[in-house]
Design a protein around this motif. Structure first.
Motif, PDB file in Angstrom:
ATOM      1  N   VAL A  83       0.968  -1.087  -0.080  1.00 25.95           N
ATOM      2  CA  VAL A  83      -0.024  -0.167  -0.022  1.00 25.95           C
ATOM      3  C   VAL A  83       0.913   1.281   0.114  1.00 25.95           C
ATOM      4  CG1 VAL A  83      -1.607   1.459   1.289  1.00 25.95           C
ATOM      5  CG2 VAL A  83      -1.832  -1.097   1.467  1.00 25.95           C
ATOM      6  N   LEU A  84       2.049   1.248   0.793  1.00 31.08           N
ATOM      7  CA  LEU A  84       2.968   2.367   0.804  1.00 31.08           C
ATOM      8  C   LEU A  84       3.673   2.638  -0.398  1.00 31.08           C
ATOM      9  CD1 LEU A  84       4.553   1.672   4.217  1.00 31.08           C
ATOM     10  CD2 LEU A  84       2.800   3.263   3.816  1.00 31.08           C
ATOM     11  N   ASP A  85       3.873   1.580  -1.258  1.00 31.12           N
ATOM     12  CA  ASP A  85       4.495   1.461  -2.409  1.00 31.12           C
ATOM     13  C   ASP A  85       3.655   2.164  -3.558  1.00 31.12           C
ATOM     14  OD1 ASP A  85       6.939   0.326  -1.453  1.00 31.12           O
ATOM     15  OD2 ASP A  85       6.364  -1.467  -2.363  1.00 31.12           O
ATOM     16  N   GLU A  86       2.278   1.874  -3.286  1.00 31.24           N
ATOM     17  CA  GLU A  86       1.371   2.130  -4.233  1.00 31.24           C
ATOM     18  C   GLU A  86       1.046   3.997  -4.096  1.00 31.24           C
ATOM     19  OE1 GLU A  86      -2.429  -0.181  -4.137  1.00 31.24           O
ATOM     20  OE2 GLU A  86      -3.471   1.493  -4.871  1.00 31.24           O
ATOM     21  N   LEU A  87       1.087   4.141  -2.735  1.00 34.72           N
ATOM     22  CA  LEU A  87       0.776   5.686  -2.342  1.00 34.72           C
ATOM     23  C   LEU A  87       2.063   6.415  -3.112  1.00 34.72           C
ATOM     24  CD1 LEU A  87      -0.447   5.253   1.345  1.00 34.72           C
ATOM     25  CD2 LEU A  87      -1.779   6.012  -0.775  1.00 34.72           C
TER      26      LEU A  87
END
Lengths: 237, 50
Positions: free
Chosen positions: A161-165
């Motif tokens: 999720v952090l990577d996507e953000l």
């Protein structure tokens, strides 16, 4: 509150039992020329045709169970979620950010600060995305000073999720030092990747732990927060 | 170290499957935040009968 003034861009300020930054936010919105703050009580089911919504900080429902966990079931939140899904600008500050994550409008969650103590101090931030209504008036990478005041501001999410953000430019603010550099020391709460604020996929919903509403007057330490509210009103107009 | 919450409450009903579905939804939507927490629950008969 409207005191007869019925003109101007209506911006809703949501109050839950335990909200305590409602007056700060009202005053921050009112400081923007052409804006008209409108109180929204948590039991309301009518957004009163506001064009933007701010969830103010505080301790809604005493933070029982988890910060924001109970507030998100308030009747007004159904309206706020529908408003956000329709592209309306929504800003969550501090407890407002926690409520937005609990409501599923923003990814991740906010847990106890890594040092387990309440942290209250002026904090340097870097504006990492100017693609939101609230940051459109900042320069990319600009360094701003907003106070932080929270016990549960430690932003967590799955690495994917952090990577996507990050890949989608949805990390809006990061904790930095005075030179604008991301360092472990400048992180007040242990947040993943120094994240202080994030946006939804459409960039219309933003939550952040620091308080732009407490950075409205140079005399009181910083006026860096004003442009957050100016951007909101401009987007809502 | 492990930190958690232990929550007990009573529900009316006799259909265990239905109660189980209700409790699961309560855990998922309110009692736990699945982003940061895991949950499990046990349903036992009310000792007072009824």
């Amino acid at each position: 509150m409207s005191g007869g003034r019925r003109t101007g861009v209506a911006i809703g300020v949501v109050r839950f039992p335990g909200t305590n930054c409602d007056e700060d936010v009202r005053s921050a919105v009112a400081a923007v020329p052409g804006a008209r703050p409108v109180w929204l009580w948590h039991k309301d089911r009518d957004l009163q045709r506001v064009r933007g919504v701010v969830l103010a900080g505080g301790f809604s429902f005493g933070d029982y169970l988890r910060a924001g966990a109970i507030a998100r079931f308030s009747p007004i939140m159904e309206e706020v979620v529908a408003f956000a899904r329709a592209g309306g600008p929504v800003l969550g500050i501090c407890n407002g950010f926690q409520i937005l994550t609990e409501a599923g409008l923003l990814p991740g969650a906010l847990v106890r600060n890594s040092r387990l103590t309440f942290v209250c101090r002026p904090q340097w931030l870097r504006v990492d995305s100017t693609e939101t209504p609230f940051t459109a008036r900042y320069a990319p990478g600009e360094r701003v000073l907003f106070p932080v005041a929270h016990g549960e501001g430690n932003y967590v999410a799955e690495p994917a999720v952090l990577d996507e953000l990050e890949a989608e430019g949805r990390v809006v603010f990061r904790y930095v030092d005075e030179s604008g550099t991301v360092t472990p020391e400048s992180n007040p709460n242990g947040s993943a990747r120094n994240i202080a604020g994030v946006a939804d996929a459409a960039g219309r919903v933003v939550g952040l732990m620091p308080h732009p509403d407490r950075a409205m007057e140079t005399l009181l330490g910083s006026a860096d927060g004003r442009r957050v509210f100016e951007g909101l009103v401009e987007a809502a107009a | 170290m492990r930190v958690g919450k232990w929550i007990t409450f009573r529900l009316e009903g006799s259909d265990k499957e239905e109660i189980s579905a209700r409790v699961d939804e309560m855990c998922r939507r309110l009692l736990a935040n699945p982003v940061i927490e895991r949950y499990r629950f046990v349903i036992s008969d009310d000792e007072s009968g009824g």
